[in-house]
Every structure is written in structure tokens, then in C-alpha cells.
Design a protein around this motif. Structure first.
Motif, PDB file in Angstrom:
ATOM      1  N   THR A 207     -34.881  -5.764   6.257  1.00 23.39           N
ATOM      2  CA  THR A 207     -35.099  -6.241   4.887  1.00 23.39           C
ATOM      3  C   THR A 207     -33.816  -6.479   4.101  1.00 23.39           C
ATOM      4  N   THR A 208     -32.682  -6.349   4.756  1.00 25.27           N
ATOM      5  CA  THR A 208     -31.435  -6.609   4.034  1.00 25.27           C
ATOM      6  C   THR A 208     -31.302  -8.082   3.705  1.00 25.27           C
ATOM      7  N   PRO A 209     -31.284  -8.442   2.438  1.00 27.63           N
ATOM      8  CA  PRO A 209     -30.999  -9.838   2.135  1.00 27.63           C
ATOM      9  C   PRO A 209     -29.490 -10.038   2.260  1.00 27.63           C
ATOM     10  N   ARG A 210     -29.124 -10.913   3.153  1.00 32.99           N
ATOM     11  CA  ARG A 210     -27.705 -11.050   3.458  1.00 32.99           C
ATOM     12  C   ARG A 210     -27.417 -12.489   3.832  1.00 32.99           C
TER      13      ARG A 210
ATOM     14  N   VAL B 227     -11.599  -5.875  -9.085  1.00 29.07           N
ATOM     15  CA  VAL B 227     -12.014  -5.951  -7.680  1.00 29.07           C
ATOM     16  C   VAL B 227     -13.194  -5.021  -7.411  1.00 29.07           C
ATOM     17  N   ASP B 228     -13.257  -3.876  -8.078  1.00 32.25           N
ATOM     18  CA  ASP B 228     -14.382  -2.953  -7.870  1.00 32.25           C
ATOM     19  C   ASP B 228     -15.704  -3.633  -8.215  1.00 32.25           C
ATOM     20  N   GLU B 229     -15.706  -4.297  -9.350  1.00 27.36           N
ATOM     21  CA  GLU B 229     -16.942  -4.989  -9.754  1.00 27.36           C
ATOM     22  C   GLU B 229     -17.286  -6.109  -8.783  1.00 27.36           C
ATOM     23  N   ALA B 230     -16.281  -6.829  -8.374  1.00 28.46           N
ATOM     24  CA  ALA B 230     -16.526  -7.933  -7.440  1.00 28.46           C
ATOM     25  C   ALA B 230     -17.051  -7.403  -6.105  1.00 28.46           C
ATOM     26  N   ARG B 231     -16.432  -6.333  -5.620  1.00 24.45           N
ATOM     27  CA  ARG B 231     -16.883  -5.708  -4.367  1.00 24.45           C
ATOM     28  C   ARG B 231     -18.357  -5.334  -4.476  1.00 24.45           C
ATOM     29  N   ASP B 232     -18.720  -4.698  -5.583  1.00 23.86           N
ATOM     30  CA  ASP B 232     -20.106  -4.253  -5.738  1.00 23.86           C
ATOM     31  C   ASP B 232     -21.066  -5.432  -5.803  1.00 23.86           C
ATOM     32  N   TRP B 233     -20.677  -6.466  -6.520  1.00 18.81           N
ATOM     33  CA  TRP B 233     -21.579  -7.608  -6.643  1.00 18.81           C
ATOM     34  C   TRP B 233     -21.791  -8.278  -5.287  1.00 18.81           C
ATOM     35  N   TYR B 234     -20.707  -8.475  -4.549  1.00 16.19           N
ATOM     36  CA  TYR B 234     -20.843  -9.171  -3.262  1.00 16.19           C
ATOM     37  C   TYR B 234     -21.578  -8.315  -2.225  1.00 16.19           C
ATOM     38  N   THR B 235     -21.432  -7.018  -2.320  1.00 15.55           N
ATOM     39  CA  THR B 235     -22.187  -6.182  -1.377  1.00 15.55           C
ATOM     40  C   THR B 235     -23.644  -6.032  -1.821  1.00 15.55           C
ATOM     41  N   ASP B 236     -23.875  -5.817  -3.108  1.00 15.11           N
ATOM     42  CA  ASP B 236     -25.243  -5.585  -3.581  1.00 15.11           C
ATOM     43  C   ASP B 236     -26.077  -6.857  -3.587  1.00 15.11           C
ATOM     44  N   VAL B 237     -25.470  -7.939  -4.030  1.00 18.12           N
ATOM     45  CA  VAL B 237     -26.262  -9.153  -4.245  1.00 18.12           C
ATOM     46  C   VAL B 237     -26.276 -10.066  -3.021  1.00 18.12           C
ATOM     47  N   LEU B 238     -25.139 -10.278  -2.397  1.00 19.25           N
ATOM     48  CA  LEU B 238     -25.092 -11.204  -1.250  1.00 19.25           C
ATOM     49  C   LEU B 238     -25.139 -10.491   0.101  1.00 19.25           C
ATOM     50  N   GLY B 239     -25.112  -9.159   0.060  1.00 17.16           N
ATOM     51  CA  GLY B 239     -25.308  -8.412   1.302  1.00 17.16           C
ATOM     52  C   GLY B 239     -24.067  -8.219   2.154  1.00 17.16           C
ATOM     53  N   PHE B 240     -22.886  -8.443   1.593  1.00 12.50           N
ATOM     54  CA  PHE B 240     -21.664  -8.204   2.373  1.00 12.50           C
ATOM     55  C   PHE B 240     -21.509  -6.723   2.679  1.00 12.50           C
ATOM     56  N   LYS B 241     -20.864  -6.442   3.798  1.00 13.35           N
ATOM     57  CA  LYS B 241     -20.516  -5.066   4.137  1.00 13.35           C
ATOM     58  C   LYS B 241     -19.023  -4.888   3.947  1.00 13.35           C
ATOM     59  N   LEU B 242     -18.674  -3.798   3.295  1.00 14.64           N
ATOM     60  CA  LEU B 242     -17.261  -3.500   3.102  1.00 14.64           C
ATOM     61  C   LEU B 242     -16.684  -3.020   4.430  1.00 14.64           C
ATOM     62  N   ARG B 243     -15.592  -3.647   4.873  1.00 14.49           N
ATOM     63  CA  ARG B 243     -14.965  -3.275   6.147  1.00 14.49           C
ATOM     64  C   ARG B 243     -13.673  -2.506   5.925  1.00 14.49           C
ATOM     65  N   GLU B 244     -12.839  -2.994   5.000  1.00 11.46           N
ATOM     66  CA  GLU B 244     -11.582  -2.309   4.692  1.00 11.46           C
ATOM     67  C   GLU B 244     -11.296  -2.481   3.203  1.00 11.46           C
TER      68      GLU B 244
END
Lengths: 311, 311, 311, 311
Positions: free
Chosen positions: A4-7, A163-180
Motif C-alpha cells: 500500500t505504499t504510494p510511491r 532540507v528537513d522539511e523537503a526530506r519529509d515531504w518527499y518521503t511522506d508524500v511521494l514515497g521516497f526512502k531516505l538512503r543517506e
């Protein structure tokens, strides 16, 4: 058993603006080795030697260099509408256009993300049909690869004020996974994220001038480190301005060289990296004294321009 | 927006039997450069220099060489039970064991596939914690990489009496995508499939003797073609029997060398290949006269043993 | 303090005959990447990307493929006459021509050696002056290197009915040093000799048909093994007949690929080898069981044609 | 036909002083991969994986880092006395010692050159006899090569107060040929010279502090640029101080990395360069604006230490 991950599924292409369209085109084709497949309006559409899509790169004439848009493919044809609903849910203005409004591209959702980057999502895309196919059937062009051998668009690096906000938006909304991530007590100064097994499809770095919607660089893959060293020889011979490299970042294990294309956009040629196949990756956090090696594992120090110039 | 494809997520590890456990262990560790992390019963657990899992390879003493089992990780913790239901639906006998029955491994579904290959599915797995971490934080071991530099388990090649049936089962039931095939009027003689962006996680070739449950080879990734050439130097020096290579298949663009480890199992060292990031790949079909280049793009002809010997 | 060894100084160029001059020229220029510098009569003069001489290769139209002549430079301008006296002493018919009888070449001694190979010795030679010099001042052409990147003529391999006699003549009369040999109880079947620090400038192998004056192959240097693998990709794509390789000989540590140019002459692309700087080299003798590894260190077995076809 | 150039034949070995003999020995053996063959007094004798001499490197305990001596082999056994006469003619104090005064070394002429560098000339030297020979008969050690794979001592770089004078002395007296130079209106600031077909066996750079008899660096050859990049990974992991690189000089086409060994001497790992086979080389002169590319063709700028620190 449903996943169910929207990604979003993968980076498809990027459009960059250039105030010097002829010089940029010469650089992307003759030097990098991309191949023109289409022209329309002020845009030229290009693809790399290892790409089956009609294009991965659009060069569009504009008064200033910068990001036109980035385009991500989704996993299933019927997901485009789902993503429209999702954008509505998170309060992002968007537009749904039916297929054909862009060359070779199907139904498309377009929006400007909260950090100012124009973005498109779609599934359908025309496959490239080589006029002179290689005997190596999985390769869209014949050997030898043209120019320095830029194989395919690999990833995109954009900037954000926070960058923190951007990281959260891209992971929460577009489903990106943080790698590094490069992390300071004041927050992340850079994050490397992916939706594929690549270590990064999208990186976000702190904008040196605090601006919105800017592009740090687009990156093309080269098959081997040796290919990249030969590319460096060609860049020096051509007089292409080299921003940094050849060198290796600790971050993403990237063997890199950064140059400025004639229009002023930074372009990375990249080899190395590492795959992430398991579903349970724990992000690599570089902080404190480790950040130095994160930025330069080996090679000369990065110039100030690396941290201030974006387009 | 749900993604409903039930699909295993990635190859995790493989167990091989060896009648010469000491010689095999010496080969996998000193020559290939894998690292022992555990011993239990008749088994030794090994991991490659680029792997964060506790192990990717299990060497188990046995009267004959061959495949112990292959193990695939699933995308989400709660999918293991879903896969148990799915096996029941397709009429495959299976067993669900709770975590801890295997070293470092969580709840596990085990079954023997219809072509005779013992298989395990699970999600939870302990991460390797290096005793002496590299300064390159994303790398589990310090430089230099030991032995010939085998980085990670890349893929598995198994055999089946009827490749068409096997292809259909693995795509329909486990969610593999067909990437490339060698096709004759009598059906496929080999298929290359993946669940990740790799061109193959699993290959199935026609069993030269018409047998069930056999292993053609396991493959480890080497960073570059040059690394593989140096590996060849070491194999010749060591007297390791080379079955084929160095050479390049048209299929999967693999730069390869195949050797027999002392226990008799074929091991491939592999570099190259190509990533498949888009969701809409059209399988590459090699047939007719093209099959010759599929098998050997360059390098010497493959020996008869390549088509008959499996374990 | 006088050094009294009469010794030719270095391989300068080679002339080959081709019954298909246009196809051969296309191959040597477009595929190998040599550069045409002159045409005269039935001959085209070519140089490699790393050569300062006006030419290293002459393609001459002829009814059959084969060696036109090989040309060696001597160490000092006034040695040409000395070599004429020496040829007289050893009873070899010869001709002394003053400068200008060959394009770009000074006073020249020409003779046919006792094993049937037409040979020239000279000192003076015009240097190539690039029209568009590289910023890398020591390199005669700009980056990127054209074609597959053939850098320079490396060595020549000729055949003789009696290799022992040929070895002795070339060492005693022309001053070659024996570097390696493949030795049987019936005599040497191949010898690798040099006058420079290269492991071989000239090799002589037993003629498979017992003929005189034949050429086994001419060899061009490629910078790295990886460059040679890319060359192999191009040869397969082009449909260039590959006689053997890529592979590595134990002899000379050569990483090789052998192809037939359209005119029928065998051409080797070569990387690796090793330098011999000391004055007191002890020849490496491969005999008995070692000969197998001498011929193929790794890679597929050499085809029968390798031992019978010469031109 | 006599060749009358009195010329030393090739670089044989170098002795360096180290105030940290144990740490230096660990670096030269475990990290670089040299092999200890002898100990005597305060010295350890080392050889590289591709060297047939008993040693190419002597580490000698001393209060300060620096050059012990450099040793050159001559072309013929009876030339040592001739060189003694020559030194007398040019007014250089010297000593002639009969064989055996140095381990493995025959009759030796020793002197301190006019720029303060202790030097030895000899012909006879014992060949290394491997205890466990490689199946590759021309290679003194078995595969895989140990450590980072330093193959052989390649060249030496020393400093002089007046480079023009040093250049003239080394060319006039020892027979070196000038291959490349960095030239200013005030004279040469660096010269690259050789007696072999290498582009440099000996380089001389202007001493940043105007001192005498100092060593800038000793250089070991690595087979390929890729090998050098892997070496860089190891140096970073080990914490070896990197002075410069990886990068490429325009001068000599060197792909380089410079590090400081624990004793304080600068060591270069080197790949690339180019051979000079013809007798009529015209020196490459880098002057004016070209000097920038001479120093750094690509890679980060050289640090100030590169121009001031010598030992």
C-alpha cells in the motif's frame, strides 16, 4: 498481500532551461553523446545510449539556466489519477492533462512542489525504436557509444531552503526512502533518497542562497570509473569548465566529475554508487567529523561554487 | 493507488551443499573474499564485502553438491502470511516457521517449488554490524576488499525440464518480470527474470539431463570488468577449474567467468548487466540466428559442460 | 665506455598488402582509429593517436594480403652505412637509397632477410605536426581518441620455417634480445624478442605451412584492458571476424584480441605486457606442461586458424 | 657502428631514510605490497611484485627522512670502471668498491652528485628467485598481487636549487635525455628525463627552500588507473596522509596520487605515462599559460606542500 505504499516508480526525464541553446545542444550531443530524437517549440528532446525512452533530457531555450521540470513515472497506468487525489489531499495545486500534451507521453499530472520544483507524474511513454538496432538486442544503439559515453540519466540534485522539511515531504508524500544524509545539529544539509534500488534518484541539498526551486545538478551514468577519467580528458581538451572532480564522495560512493554545460547548468558524470535491494535499509547518517569524508572521500576539496551556484 | 502485484522483493541468500566443506570454505573465503559470520551444525554462514545482511551464502556439508535452498525477502513484515495463503491457493505444500528457526532470520515460509527447488520467504533479517567499521559508512567492511573482491550475491541460475512452465510459474505466482529470453520454436531454453531493477535476480535454463531441482550457478558481483580480469588471474594461479570465460553474453550484457568451486558447484563472477528502472519493460527475445550472440557476445565458445553440468 | 652492440633501435612502421584497399582503409581508420597522413601510388600512410611519426602503417593495394616490409629505426644518423657493411659481412643482398625515396623517410637500407621478410633500416624521419594540437602537448591528437583508440604500432609477429635459426639470426645480426620462448625438444616454436624495453618488438612463430616471408599479425597498443573489451564490443557490432580473444597469453602477459582486417591480414589489439629495463634479462622459457598456459593463460582456446593462417 | 653515448642504463633502486622504521616498513609492505627480502644493519630491503631484482627499495633507519642514495645500473659489466674515469674527468669525488660491499650487488661506483644526491652505479645484481613461483613464469610472485599492487619502482624525483644546471649535468654527464620541461623566462622549474623508453626515470624540480640533496618523491607503478583509484580507497581508510590526487598531470601524462609514508617521505603511485621508442625525441616544453595544464591536467589543485616539502 497488498502493497500500500504510494510511491513514484522511477525518474524518467528532466527539462533544463538554457540561454545558449545551440551551444548546450552541441555539448549534450557531441560531447556527452546524447542523441536528438525530437524538436518542438523551443525544446530539443534527447536520449542516452542506454535509454529505451524517447527522451530523458529536454533542452529548452530560456532567459536563464534552471530546472524546467522533473518527471517521474508511476508504477501502474491507473495511478495517475490516484496521485491527483493525493496532491489534493496534501494541498498542492496540480493539473491533470490527457495523453499527447507532451511528446511521447501519456496522461500527466503536473504540479509545483512546495519547494518550488515543477514536477510531472505519468505512466505511459513511447519506447524508442532504433533505426539501426544493435546486435546487442538490449542496447538501443550500436557500439561504439558516442561521445564520452553518457549512458542514461541517473539522478537529480535539487536545492531547498529547509532540507528537513523537503526530506519529509518527499518521503511522506511521494514515497521516497531516505538512503543517506549529511546531518548537523541544525538539521540535514543534504539528503539522498530513492524509489528504486539506486542509492539516489533524487538528492536535496541546502540552497546556498536560500532560494526556491533551484537545480544543483543533473547526473548521467558512465559505465566505469575509467570511462569517467577519459571523459575528464575530453572536458579539459574541450575547455568545458570543471566545477569539481574527478573525485569520490563518501556519500553514495559516487565517483564524480561536475562540469558546467554552456547554458550554465551543472552536470555530473557519475559512476559507482551501490545498489540497495533489501526492503529494510537503515539510512547512513554522516555527522560530526564524518561529514568531511562524506563530502570528499578522495580528490581535491570542493570549490565554494559547489555550495553556492545552483540554477 | 494500491499496488496489487504480489511480488517477492529481492534475493536474499542461497544455501549450497558441498561434499568438500573445508576446501569449499577456503575457496569462498580466501579466494572469493567472503567473510564467515556464523557456524551451526554442518553449515557455515558467509557474507560479501558489500552486504549488510548477516549472510548471503550458506555452505552446508552434504554428500553431493547442489542447491540447499534459495531465500527471498518480501517487501513488508506482514506479507509472509499472505504468501502462505498464496501457496495454499496454488497448491504448493509449505511450512510457516516463526522467527529464530534460522540464524538471524525472522518468520519464514518454506516450500519446494514445482520444479524441485527448495525456497524460503521472509522479511525480518538481522543486519550485520561490523566489528571494525569502514570510514566509508555505507560499506560494511574496510578497504581493501579481501580476495578477488566478490561484493555481493547477485543472482541465481537454476534449471528446469520445461522452461516455459517454469517461467510462467515464477512470473504468475512469485511476481517475477521476464527481462530476457532465449526462444526456440520448441519453447524457451532460458529465461532471465527479476523482481528488482537488476536485469536478473533469477535465471532458469533448460536442464541438460531433464532433471529436477538443480542449480546451474550462483553469481557474485564484481565492481568492474577489470576486477573480473584480475579474478581470472587468481583462478588460473590457484588452479581453480574455469568452466567458461572471461567473456560476455549478449544475454543480460553479462561480463562473466564461470568456475567450479571445490565442492563441484558452478560459481559465476559477474560484472556489467544493466538496470531496468521503468515499470514497462518489454522483454528482449533472442531467437533464430540471434541466439548465437545471446550466448557468446565475445570470448571463446562455451564448453559442452556449460549446458549439461548442473548440481 | 663504448657500447659496441650493433642493434636496431626500434620498430618504426610496417607495410601490409591488401586486395581490398577501400575496405581495409575504412577498417584501419574508422574502426581502429588510425589517421591518414599521405597517399602515394597504391599506398595510404596511416598513424595512430599516440604516434609522432608521420606513419606507422602503410596499406598498399596488392593481389594478396601479406607483409610489404617492416622498417626499423637505428640509433644514430650515421649508422645506416654501418648496417650496410654488416649486411655485406653476413652475405645479405641489400640496397642503400638516399633520403626521399620513401615519403618522410631519410637514407634507407633495404634487404630481404634470410627468412623472406622485406626489411628497411633508417634513422631520419619526419615528425608529425598536428594541424589541431592537443592541449596535452605530448599527445599528437586531441581527445577523445578516435575509433577504438589504437594508440600506436606495438609489435610485429612473423613466421619462419625454422624458428631456432631465425632467433639466432635476429639476435646475432640485428641485435635483438630474446625475452621469452616456447620451447619443445624439437626446437623453439615461437620466440619473443625486443630491442627496446618492451617485452617484444618482434615475435617469430613456426610457419604452419612451412612457407617463407609470411606475416602472422601486426599489433596495436590499447591503453587498458577495459579499452580492449570495448574494442571487442565494436568488433562484434561491426561483424569484424574475430580470430581469438579477448584473452590473455602467459607469453608476454599479453591481454589480446585478434581480428582479420578486410584484406585478410590478422591484426592484434594488445594491452598489458611488461617492461624490461635491466640490461641482464634472463629469457623466460615455456616448455613441457607450461606451454599450455603460455598460449592461453585465460580465455577460450585458440582456434586452429591461429596456428595455420598467415599472410 | 659503435654507439658512443655514455649513458646509465636504468634506475635500479633507491634508499630512503626513515625516523619511524617500523611504521614505514608496515606501510611499504602491508599497504603498498612490497616484499621484504633482506635485513642488514638498520636497513630492510624490499622488492615489488613485478621486480626480478632482489630489491628496489631500501628502508634505512635515520634521524630524518630523506634520500639515502639512488642506484643506476649500467649497460655492460665492464662499464663501471669507465664511469669512474668519467667522474674523475668531470671532477666528481667517487669511490669504487668491489662486489659484495652491498647485499646482492656487484662492483659499485659511488659518488655524491653536484646537487647533493648520493648515487651508485653498478652492473651486477642478483636476480630474485621466488620461493613459490607463479605459473605466470615472467612474474616473480603469485597472483593476487599483495596490498595495493605496487608493481615496481618507476622513477625518482629529486630537487635542485638550479634546475637548468642540474638538467645539463644529468644529460651531459650521465647521458639522460630530456623528455619534458616546465620552462619559465627564469629557467626551467622542472625537468623530466630518462635513459629508458619511459618518459621519466628521473625528474628534477626546483627546491622550494633552495636546499641541496633533497628528495621530492619516489614513485611506484600501478598497472591501471583503476588500480590507483582502489589504492586511494585504501589510503583514505588507512588514514595515510594524501598530499595530492588522484589526478593527472599534463607533464608525462601521469595519473597520480601522492602520499606521505609514516617516515615523512613523499611516495607517488603512478599509472599511465607514455613510451618513447624513437631515438629522435623532441622535448615537450610547457611554458607560459600551458604550465597550468602541465601541473594539473585534471583533479584538484596541488597544495602548497607539493612545492615546498621535500626530504
Amino acid at each position: 498481500m497488498e502493497v500500500t505504499t504510494p510511491r513514484v516508480h522511477n525518474l524518467h526525464h528532466v527539462e533544463v532551461f538554457t540561454p545558449k541553446p545551440n551551444e548546450s545542444l552541441d555539448f549534450f550531443t557531441r560531447v556527452l553523446g546524447l542523441h536528438e530524437t525530437h524538436r518542438e517549440g523551443q525544446s530539443v528532446y534527447l536520449r542516452g545510449a542506454g535509454e529505451w525512452a524517447r527522451y530523458s533530457t529536454i533542452l529548452t531555450e530560456g532567459p536563464e539556466p534552471g530546472l524546467g521540470h522533473m518527471a517521474w513515472q508511476v508504477a501502474e497506468p491507473d495511478q495517475v489519477e490516484g496521485w491527483a487525489r493525493r496532491m489534493k489531499d496534501v494541498g498542492v495545486e496540480h493539473k491533470l492533462e490527457s495523453g499527447g500534451s507532451r511528446f511521447a507521453q501519456g496522461d500527466t499530472l503536473s504540479f509545483t512542489g512546495p519547494f518550488g520544483h515543477r514536477t510531472e507524474l505519468f505512466y505511459d511513454f513511447e519506447r524508442y525504436v532504433p533505426a539501426e538496432p544493435s546486435k546487442l538486442l538490449s542496447q538501443p544503439v550500436k557500439f561504439p557509444n558516442p561521445g564520452i559515453g553518457a549512458k542514461r540519466l541517473d539522478h537529480l540534485n535539487i536545492t531547498a531552503r529547509n532540507v528537513d522539511e523537503a526530506r519529509d515531504w518527499y518521503t511522506d508524500v511521494l514515497g521516497f526512502k531516505l538512503r543517506e544524509a549529511a546531518r548537523t545539529p541544525d538539521g540535514d544539509i543534504g539528503v539522498w533518497m530513492s524509489v528504486t534500488s539506486q542509492v539516489h534518484d533524487l538528492a536535496i541539498m541546502r540552497d546556498g542562497l536560500g532560494e526556491r526551486g533551484r537545480l544543483h545538478h543533473i547526473a548521467y551514468y558512465l559505465d566505469t570509473p575509467e570511462t569517467l577519467l577519459r571523459a575528464a580528458d575530453t572536458f579539459v581538451e574541450e575547455g568545458t569548465p570543471i566545477d569539481a572532480g574527478p573525485g569520490k564522495h563518501g556519500l553514495t560512493q559516487a565517483f564524480f566529475i561536475y562540469v558546467f554545460e554552456p547554458g550554465g547548468n551543472r552536470v555530473e558524470l557519475f559512476s559507482g554508487g551501490y545498489p540497495i535491494h533489501g526492503p529494510d535499509w537503515e539510512p547512513i547518517i554522516w555527522d560530526g567529523a564524518a561529514i568531511e569524508k562524506a563530502i570528499v572521500w578522495y580528490g581535491g576539496q570542493l570549490p565554494d561554487t559547489f555550495f553556492t551556484v545552483a540554477t
